[in-house]
Scaffold this motif. Structure first.
Motif, PDB file in Angstrom:
ATOM      1  N   TRP A 105       5.921  16.298  12.549  1.00  0.00           N
ATOM      2  CA  TRP A 105       6.047  16.129  14.005  1.00  0.00           C
ATOM      3  C   TRP A 105       7.379  16.699  14.471  1.00  0.00           C
ATOM      4  O   TRP A 105       8.392  16.603  13.778  1.00  0.00           O
ATOM      5  CB  TRP A 105       5.993  14.661  14.386  1.00  0.00           C
ATOM      6  N   TYR A 106       7.384  17.263  15.667  1.00  0.00           N
ATOM      7  CA  TYR A 106       8.602  17.841  16.226  1.00  0.00           C
ATOM      8  C   TYR A 106       8.404  18.033  17.723  1.00  0.00           C
ATOM      9  O   TYR A 106       7.296  17.946  18.243  1.00  0.00           O
ATOM     10  CB  TYR A 106       8.923  19.183  15.550  1.00  0.00           C
ATOM     11  N   LEU A 107       9.492  18.277  18.416  1.00  0.00           N
ATOM     12  CA  LEU A 107       9.444  18.586  19.838  1.00  0.00           C
ATOM     13  C   LEU A 107       9.821  20.055  19.990  1.00  0.00           C
ATOM     14  O   LEU A 107      10.990  20.415  19.908  1.00  0.00           O
ATOM     15  CB  LEU A 107      10.391  17.692  20.637  1.00  0.00           C
ATOM     16  N   GLY A 108       8.836  20.895  20.207  1.00  0.00           N
ATOM     17  CA  GLY A 108       9.041  22.335  20.235  1.00  0.00           C
ATOM     18  C   GLY A 108       9.834  22.848  21.413  1.00  0.00           C
ATOM     19  O   GLY A 108      10.327  23.967  21.391  1.00  0.00           O
ATOM     20  N   PHE A 109      10.010  22.023  22.441  1.00  0.00           N
ATOM     21  CA  PHE A 109      10.733  22.482  23.627  1.00  0.00           C
ATOM     22  C   PHE A 109      12.214  22.097  23.569  1.00  0.00           C
ATOM     23  O   PHE A 109      12.935  22.261  24.542  1.00  0.00           O
ATOM     24  CB  PHE A 109      10.084  21.923  24.901  1.00  0.00           C
ATOM     25  N   THR A 110      12.680  21.581  22.439  1.00  0.00           N
ATOM     26  CA  THR A 110      14.087  21.211  22.290  1.00  0.00           C
ATOM     27  C   THR A 110      14.667  21.907  21.068  1.00  0.00           C
ATOM     28  O   THR A 110      13.950  22.523  20.286  1.00  0.00           O
ATOM     29  CB  THR A 110      14.249  19.691  22.105  1.00  0.00           C
ATOM     30  N   ASP A 111      15.965  21.773  20.915  1.00  0.00           N
ATOM     31  CA  ASP A 111      16.634  22.300  19.723  1.00  0.00           C
ATOM     32  C   ASP A 111      16.714  21.258  18.618  1.00  0.00           C
ATOM     33  O   ASP A 111      17.340  21.484  17.590  1.00  0.00           O
ATOM     34  CB  ASP A 111      18.054  22.763  20.084  1.00  0.00           C
ATOM     35  N   LEU A 112      16.076  20.108  18.829  1.00  0.00           N
ATOM     36  CA  LEU A 112      16.098  19.063  17.812  1.00  0.00           C
ATOM     37  C   LEU A 112      15.303  19.518  16.588  1.00  0.00           C
ATOM     38  O   LEU A 112      14.280  20.194  16.720  1.00  0.00           O
ATOM     39  CB  LEU A 112      15.479  17.774  18.362  1.00  0.00           C
ATOM     40  N   PRO A 113      15.755  19.124  15.408  1.00  0.00           N
ATOM     41  CA  PRO A 113      15.002  19.492  14.204  1.00  0.00           C
ATOM     42  C   PRO A 113      13.693  18.698  14.126  1.00  0.00           C
ATOM     43  O   PRO A 113      13.506  17.720  14.833  1.00  0.00           O
ATOM     44  CB  PRO A 113      15.945  19.105  13.059  1.00  0.00           C
ATOM     45  N   HIS A 114      12.822  19.135  13.240  1.00  0.00           N
ATOM     46  CA  HIS A 114      11.569  18.422  13.002  1.00  0.00           C
ATOM     47  C   HIS A 114      11.861  17.038  12.426  1.00  0.00           C
ATOM     48  O   HIS A 114      12.834  16.855  11.700  1.00  0.00           O
ATOM     49  CB  HIS A 114      10.701  19.184  12.003  1.00  0.00           C
ATOM     50  N   TRP A 115      11.000  16.087  12.777  1.00  0.00           N
ATOM     51  CA  TRP A 115      11.058  14.777  12.136  1.00  0.00           C
ATOM     52  C   TRP A 115      10.754  15.004  10.663  1.00  0.00           C
ATOM     53  O   TRP A 115       9.972  15.896  10.329  1.00  0.00           O
ATOM     54  CB  TRP A 115      10.009  13.860  12.781  1.00  0.00           C
ATOM     55  N   PRO A 116      11.311  14.237   9.749  1.00  0.00           N
ATOM     56  CA  PRO A 116      10.971  14.445   8.335  1.00  0.00           C
ATOM     57  C   PRO A 116       9.457  14.342   8.113  1.00  0.00           C
ATOM     58  O   PRO A 116       8.801  13.443   8.639  1.00  0.00           O
ATOM     59  CB  PRO A 116      11.708  13.312   7.620  1.00  0.00           C
ATOM     60  N   THR A 117       8.923  15.277   7.358  1.00  0.00           N
ATOM     61  CA  THR A 117       7.490  15.296   7.060  1.00  0.00           C
ATOM     62  C   THR A 117       7.131  14.019   6.297  1.00  0.00           C
ATOM     63  O   THR A 117       7.897  13.562   5.453  1.00  0.00           O
ATOM     64  CB  THR A 117       7.157  16.549   6.234  1.00  0.00           C
ATOM     65  N   PHE A 118       5.963  13.444   6.611  1.00  0.00           N
ATOM     66  CA  PHE A 118       5.588  12.162   6.029  1.00  0.00           C
ATOM     67  C   PHE A 118       4.105  12.136   5.680  1.00  0.00           C
ATOM     68  O   PHE A 118       3.422  13.145   5.796  1.00  0.00           O
ATOM     69  CB  PHE A 118       5.979  11.014   6.967  1.00  0.00           C
ATOM     70  N   ASN A 119       3.621  10.974   5.246  1.00  0.00           N
ATOM     71  CA  ASN A 119       2.228  10.804   4.825  1.00  0.00           C
ATOM     72  C   ASN A 119       1.724   9.423   5.234  1.00  0.00           C
ATOM     73  O   ASN A 119       2.459   8.657   5.868  1.00  0.00           O
ATOM     74  CB  ASN A 119       2.096  11.034   3.315  1.00  0.00           C
ATOM     75  N   VAL A 120       0.508   9.089   4.862  1.00  0.00           N
ATOM     76  CA  VAL A 120      -0.083   7.794   5.209  1.00  0.00           C
ATOM     77  C   VAL A 120       0.708   6.652   4.569  1.00  0.00           C
ATOM     78  O   VAL A 120       0.978   5.628   5.215  1.00  0.00           O
ATOM     79  CB  VAL A 120      -1.571   7.747   4.795  1.00  0.00           C
ATOM     80  N   ALA A 121       1.096   6.802   3.310  1.00  0.00           N
ATOM     81  CA  ALA A 121       1.854   5.751   2.623  1.00  0.00           C
ATOM     82  C   ALA A 121       3.179   5.479   3.336  1.00  0.00           C
ATOM     83  O   ALA A 121       3.563   4.315   3.519  1.00  0.00           O
ATOM     84  CB  ALA A 121       2.111   6.144   1.169  1.00  0.00           C
ATOM     85  N   ALA A 138       0.835  -1.215   0.000  1.00  0.00           N
ATOM     86  CA  ALA A 138       0.000   0.000   0.000  1.00  0.00           C
ATOM     87  C   ALA A 138       0.860   1.252   0.000  1.00  0.00           C
ATOM     88  O   ALA A 138       0.610   2.194  -0.758  1.00  0.00           O
ATOM     89  CB  ALA A 138      -0.933  -0.003   1.209  1.00  0.00           C
ATOM     90  N   GLY A 139       1.872   1.277   0.845  1.00  0.00           N
ATOM     91  CA  GLY A 139       2.735   2.453   0.923  1.00  0.00           C
ATOM     92  C   GLY A 139       3.524   2.682  -0.356  1.00  0.00           C
ATOM     93  O   GLY A 139       3.625   3.815  -0.849  1.00  0.00           O
ATOM     94  N   ALA A 140       4.067   1.608  -0.902  1.00  0.00           N
ATOM     95  CA  ALA A 140       4.861   1.738  -2.130  1.00  0.00           C
ATOM     96  C   ALA A 140       4.000   2.251  -3.282  1.00  0.00           C
ATOM     97  O   ALA A 140       4.399   3.152  -4.018  1.00  0.00           O
ATOM     98  CB  ALA A 140       5.497   0.394  -2.483  1.00  0.00           C
ATOM     99  N   ILE A 141       2.808   1.712  -3.420  1.00  0.00           N
ATOM    100  CA  ILE A 141       1.939   2.129  -4.520  1.00  0.00           C
ATOM    101  C   ILE A 141       1.359   3.524  -4.273  1.00  0.00           C
ATOM    102  O   ILE A 141       1.236   4.330  -5.200  1.00  0.00           O
ATOM    103  CB  ILE A 141       0.842   1.080  -4.786  1.00  0.00           C
ATOM    104  N   GLY A 142       1.028   3.836  -3.018  1.00  0.00           N
ATOM    105  CA  GLY A 142       0.530   5.180  -2.710  1.00  0.00           C
ATOM    106  C   GLY A 142       1.524   6.257  -3.110  1.00  0.00           C
ATOM    107  O   GLY A 142       1.155   7.270  -3.715  1.00  0.00           O
ATOM    108  N   ASN A 143       2.795   6.044  -2.789  1.00  0.00           N
ATOM    109  CA  ASN A 143       3.819   7.027  -3.169  1.00  0.00           C
ATOM    110  C   ASN A 143       4.137   6.961  -4.665  1.00  0.00           C
ATOM    111  O   ASN A 143       4.467   7.980  -5.278  1.00  0.00           O
ATOM    112  CB  ASN A 143       5.079   6.847  -2.327  1.00  0.00           C
ATOM    113  N   LEU A 144       4.009   5.771  -5.259  1.00  0.00           N
ATOM    114  CA  LEU A 144       4.208   5.640  -6.710  1.00  0.00           C
ATOM    115  C   LEU A 144       3.187   6.488  -7.471  1.00  0.00           C
ATOM    116  O   LEU A 144       3.541   7.164  -8.446  1.00  0.00           O
ATOM    117  CB  LEU A 144       4.093   4.171  -7.126  1.00  0.00           C
ATOM    118  N   VAL A 145       1.945   6.464  -7.033  1.00  0.00           N
ATOM    119  CA  VAL A 145       0.907   7.268  -7.684  1.00  0.00           C
ATOM    120  C   VAL A 145       1.321   8.742  -7.693  1.00  0.00           C
ATOM    121  O   VAL A 145       1.211   9.428  -8.713  1.00  0.00           O
ATOM    122  CB  VAL A 145      -0.462   7.081  -6.981  1.00  0.00           C
TER     123      VAL A 145
END
Length: 170
Positions: free
Chosen positions: A128-144, A107-114
């Protein structure tokens, strides 16, 4: 005398289809309701909706490679999906420990293939990210992407302890 054929796990592809539809619907909502790169807070300091175009793979790997990566990752998605569909065909239908993760990855492979074939990039929007730290945001993602990660993790986890065979029904 030949025994009747055992049902295989290809029926699990219905789950893949359902998840592909959910992935594409969520991306359509993101495209029609979000401005590119403009975060919309869901939970302050932890979660935004942010529309992003990913020209690469996980963590934007090869995103600036000049365009050939679209076809490379598209071909890879087709090959992986075909191999996993064959694996489903060889898997007994009741073997959910193998069938579920395979259906998720397909499902994920085909969803991103589309997306790659339609837009030339993958639509990502969960930030997603932790706003109270200096850590960068987690890479943005999707359902696939979520389907691929959960499916891969389950394949690994289930490989550590094989399923116990069902007792013979005599």
């Amino acid at each position: 005398m030949r025994s009747p054929p055992r049902p295989n796990a290809l029926a699990w592809l219905w789950l893949s289809l359902l998840l592909i539809v959910a992935d594409q619907a969520s991306k359509w909502l993101a495209i029609t309701n979000l401005e590119y790169l403009r975060p919309v807070p869901v939970i302050d300091g932890f979660w935004n909706w942010t529309l992003v175009h990913n020209y690469g793979a996980a963590f934007s790997f090869l995103s600036d490679a000049g365009g050939w990566q679209k076809w490379f990752f598209s071909g890879l998605a087709v090959v992986i999906s075909a191999v996993m569909a064959l694996w489903l065909r060889l898997t007994p239908r009741a073997d959910w420990r193998n069938a579920l993760p395979l259906a998720l990855v397909i499902a994920g492979a085909i969803g991103n293939l589309v997306d790659r074939l339609r837009f030339g990039y993958v639509v990502d929007f969960v930030d997603w990210y932790l706003g109270f730290t200096d850590l960068p945001h987690w890479p943005t993602f999707n359902v696939a992407d979520s389907c691929i990660v959960v499916g891969a993790v389950l394949l690994v986890l289930f490989s550590f302890k094989p399923a116990t065979p069902a007792p013979d029904a005599r």
